[in-house]
Design a protein around this motif. Structure first.
Motif, PDB file in Angstrom:
ATOM      1  N   LYS A 152     -45.333  16.225  55.541  1.00 34.84           N
ATOM      2  CA  LYS A 152     -45.942  16.146  56.864  1.00 34.84           C
ATOM      3  C   LYS A 152     -46.545  17.496  57.215  1.00 34.84           C
ATOM      4  N   SER A 153     -47.804  17.472  57.616  1.00 34.54           N
ATOM      5  CA  SER A 153     -48.487  18.712  58.003  1.00 34.54           C
ATOM      6  C   SER A 153     -48.979  18.582  59.427  1.00 34.54           C
ATOM      7  N   PHE A 154     -49.056  19.706  60.105  1.00 34.24           N
ATOM      8  CA  PHE A 154     -49.556  19.745  61.488  1.00 34.24           C
ATOM      9  C   PHE A 154     -50.621  20.793  61.647  1.00 34.24           C
ATOM     10  N   GLY A 155     -51.376  20.640  62.691  1.00 34.43           N
ATOM     11  CA  GLY A 155     -52.203  21.724  63.241  1.00 34.43           C
ATOM     12  C   GLY A 155     -53.424  22.082  62.426  1.00 34.43           C
ATOM     13  N   GLN A 156     -54.172  23.029  62.967  1.00 29.47           N
ATOM     14  CA  GLN A 156     -55.367  23.575  62.317  1.00 29.47           C
ATOM     15  C   GLN A 156     -55.181  25.075  62.180  1.00 29.47           C
ATOM     16  N   PRO A 157     -55.186  25.704  61.073  1.00 30.03           N
ATOM     17  CA  PRO A 157     -55.172  25.054  59.759  1.00 30.03           C
ATOM     18  C   PRO A 157     -53.856  24.322  59.519  1.00 30.03           C
ATOM     19  N   GLN A 158     -53.917  23.362  58.651  1.00 29.12           N
ATOM     20  CA  GLN A 158     -52.745  22.518  58.383  1.00 29.12           C
ATOM     21  C   GLN A 158     -51.567  23.353  57.865  1.00 29.12           C
ATOM     22  N   GLN A 159     -50.440  23.083  58.505  1.00 28.20           N
ATOM     23  CA  GLN A 159     -49.225  23.772  58.050  1.00 28.20           C
ATOM     24  C   GLN A 159     -48.222  22.705  57.664  1.00 28.20           C
ATOM     25  N   GLU A 160     -47.731  22.794  56.447  1.00 25.85           N
ATOM     26  CA  GLU A 160     -46.823  21.738  56.006  1.00 25.85           C
ATOM     27  C   GLU A 160     -45.416  22.014  56.521  1.00 25.85           C
TER      28      GLU A 160
END
Lengths: 222, 415
Positions: free
Chosen positions: A10-18
């Motif tokens: 599962k990744s979130f946010g910009q830039p993607q953080q896993e």
């Protein structure tokens, strides 16, 4: 109900953080699992991903070997309504509804509140708040509110109960009470329970602990 | 979810009541204002249509000018030098071929009745008081079939005009102005053509001062005699079976004849355009009020949605679908619209009932001297639809927003 996690990421946010880096495990039907780990270890994210409230970026969740990723939204909603129950750190009771109406809220979705009214009353009885049936949430203590929230989660006889730190806002007495109720439900109704807790004592009440460190399963303890 | 929607509304009594007041006032305002304006319009229209005629045929006012003389007397392209360009008017204002008209009107299936009239201004004299009035000569039998004038008759009867010679019906205000009584004879004079005493046998009151003070009805033959013009007719008043055909009938007849044919709409064009302005004002006011009420609902619901984010999340987690959540808030808006609209209709109706009991100058209007208020169902229907749909539309936006919220986004953003 058996729950299987296969390569959950599962990744979130910009830039993607896993946040979750590939999680695999199987929870057998009727197990009582404590999900432990530090803040930010991804416990809540994992819980919500398993519960269908959130979608994994990669990987799949299986319920009784059924792939949840191919379910249509109708089926997901029916599943949440009929098969799962949620308890959160905060009770989230609707202040406009009294105790029994709050408990029957899941049943109202299918207009079956009368069918489940008896069950709701039984749960209140077991939880020792049968005399508060017509009270409103604002007239209850924190412990009582959380017990009502648990009754709401259990009224449809779910196969799985997801609990996100249900004792987090409670004193020791009420915390113990809630934990004992969960244990009782697990034993008597064979409900699979997935519980997030910070309290090692409560974690010990579970049959098995899944410990998360930085988004990875770091050993299980029984 | 209706149950929950109602609970939400009841739990915020003050907010709900304030919003309801907005919608109710808007709806009631529209109903009351429409009642007053339409009542007034109905009254005037009734006078236009019933106290006069649907279509009037009269001699065309033809000026005699350079163009007229050139076209009538000279070949095309003729070179004319005027010492003084001609200016004047055709002397006669009578309908030239009355038999052709009556034959045509008799044949036309749309015509219910018609009455030949001779109208001209006369000087009215009683004792030492003199005033100018319009004398209308007509056959009472025909005239009563064309103009539904009976409700306006306050004394006597038009039919009695044919029971004797040189009798007249006059407006009440004229009677007062002259200081005469029913039964008195007054002198009507027509300049050099002489004068004649007429006996007043009855009165009428239309509620329009210029008519009540300046109109005299007499028998056609008597009026022709006074004018020394037997068989002269200056206009024909026509009543159609269906009023709505008036304009079409007038346009059609006017195109084929020397005479000027006008429908009641054309004759009263100015007043009718005032009605249109009134309608525009009425609708704009209502739209303004309902837009304000709509924004009220929009604000209240948007705030509620924000406050209820956590509850939306919990409802979604126990299996409620986005459409359920949208429905929950949309229902609140439509309930407000429905209840506010219904209350508005009731209050508007009560205001109208109260207004209709207000006394105005006795006899100034129909309805026994009370204010004329319209209770047309269409007004109530429009008012309710406006309230209901403006509420529904303004609650739809926040409701749809609530439905689009994902439970996890709420949980994450709220910690």
């Amino acid at each position: 109900m058996k729950i299987e996690a296969k390569g959950i990421r599962k990744s979130f946010g910009q830039p993607q953080q896993e946040v979750l880096h590939g999680i695999d495990f199987i929870i057998q039907s009727g197990e009582f699992i404590a999900l432990t780990g530090k803040s930010g270890s991804g416990k809540s994210t994992l819980l919500y991903t398993l519960s269908t409230l959130d979608k994994p970026t990669a990987g799949k969740v299986f319920y009784d070997d059924e792939d949840t990723s191919i379910w249509d939204t109708q089926k997901v909603h029916r599943f949440r309504n009929q098969k799962t129950g949620f308890v959160f750190q905060f009770h989230y009771l609707l202040p406009e509804l009294n105790v029994i109406e709050n408990i029957l809220l899941p049943a109202m979705k299918t207009q079956s509140q009368e069918t489940y009214r008896k069950r709701g009353m039984e749960l209140l009885d077991i939880f020792g708040i049968a005399d508060k049936v017509n009270r409103f949430p604002g007239q209850l203590s924190g412990g009582e509110q959380q017990r009502v929230a648990i009754a709401r989660a259990l009224v449809m006889k779910p196969r799985v109960l997801f609990a996100d730190e249900p004792t987090g806002n409670l004193d020791t007495y009420n915390g113990d009470l809630v934990m004992n109720l969960l244990k009782k439900i697990n034993q008597e109704e064979k409900t699979t329970i997935l519980l997030i807790t910070h309290d090692p004592d409560f974690a010990k009440l579970a049959q098995r602990q899944i410990h998360l460190v930085d988004g990875r399963v770091n050993g299980t303890a029984i | 979810m209706n149950f929950l929607a109602i609970r939400y509304l009841l739990s915020k009594k003050r907010q709900t009541i304030l919003t309801l007041i907005g919608i109710t006032l808007g709806t009631a305002g529209y109903v009351a204002i429409s009642g007053i304006m339409l009542g007034f319009q109905t009254y005037l229209l009734d006078q236009f249509i019933n106290s006069d005629c649907h279509v009037r045929i009269q001699a065309r006012d033809e000026p005699v000018d350079e163009k007229f003389v050139r076209e009538t007397l000279f070949d095309e392209g003729a070179k004319i030098n005027w010492i003084a360009p001609p200016s004047g008017r055709r002397g006669e204002d009578n309908i030239e071929n009355v038999p052709a008209w009556t034959e045509r009107l008799d044949r036309d299936p749309r015509v219910e009745a018609y009455a030949l009239q001779l109208n001209y201004p006369v000087l009215t004299q009683f004792a030492k008081i003199t005033t100018s009035t319009q004398l209308i000569g007509m056959s009472p039998e025909d005239f009563l079939r064309v103009s539904k004038i009976e409700p306006y008759v306050t004394h006597g009867s038009f039919m009695n005009l044919s029971k004797g010679a040189f009798q007249i019906m006059v407006g009440e205000d004229l009677l007062t102005k002259l200081g005469a009584r029913i039964g008195d004879s007054i002198l009507l004079s027509l300049g050099q053509k002489g004068s004649q005493a007429f006996k007043i046998i009855g009165t009428f009151r239309f509620g329009m001062r210029n008519k009540d003070e300046g109109t005299i009805y007499g028998r056609l033959a008597d009026v022709q005699t006074l004018n020394h013009s037997p068989s002269k007719v200056s206009s024909i008043a026509v009543r159609l079976i269906d009023t709505d055909n008036s304009l079409e009938f007038a346009k059609e007849a006017s195109g084929r004849s020397k005479e000027l044919v006008q429908s009641w709409e054309q004759i009263n064009e100015n007043t009718l355009s005032v009605f249109k302005t009134q309608d525009i004002v009425r609708y704009s006011m209502t739209i303004a009020i309902l837009v304000v009420a709509g924004f009220g609902i929009f604000n209240v619901l948007s705030m509620t949605v924000t406050q209820k984010r956590k509850e939306i999340a919990i409802l979604r987690s126990i299996g409620y679908e986005p459409t359920d959540i949208t429905g929950l808030f949309l229902t609140q808006g439509t309930i407000l619209g429905f209840v506010g609209g219904a209350l508005g209709l009731l209050i508007g109706y009560l205001i109208c009932v109260m207004l209709s009991h207000i006394e105005v100058t006795p006899g100034r209007a129909l309805g026994m001297g009370h204010m004329l208020i319209s209770f047309e169902p269409k007004t109530y229907f429009i008012a309710f639809c406006c309230a209901f749909f403006s509420s529904a539309i303004s609650s739809f936006i926040p409701a749809r927003g609530a439905g689009k919220m994902e439970p996890m986004d709420i949980m994450r953003s709220d910690g």
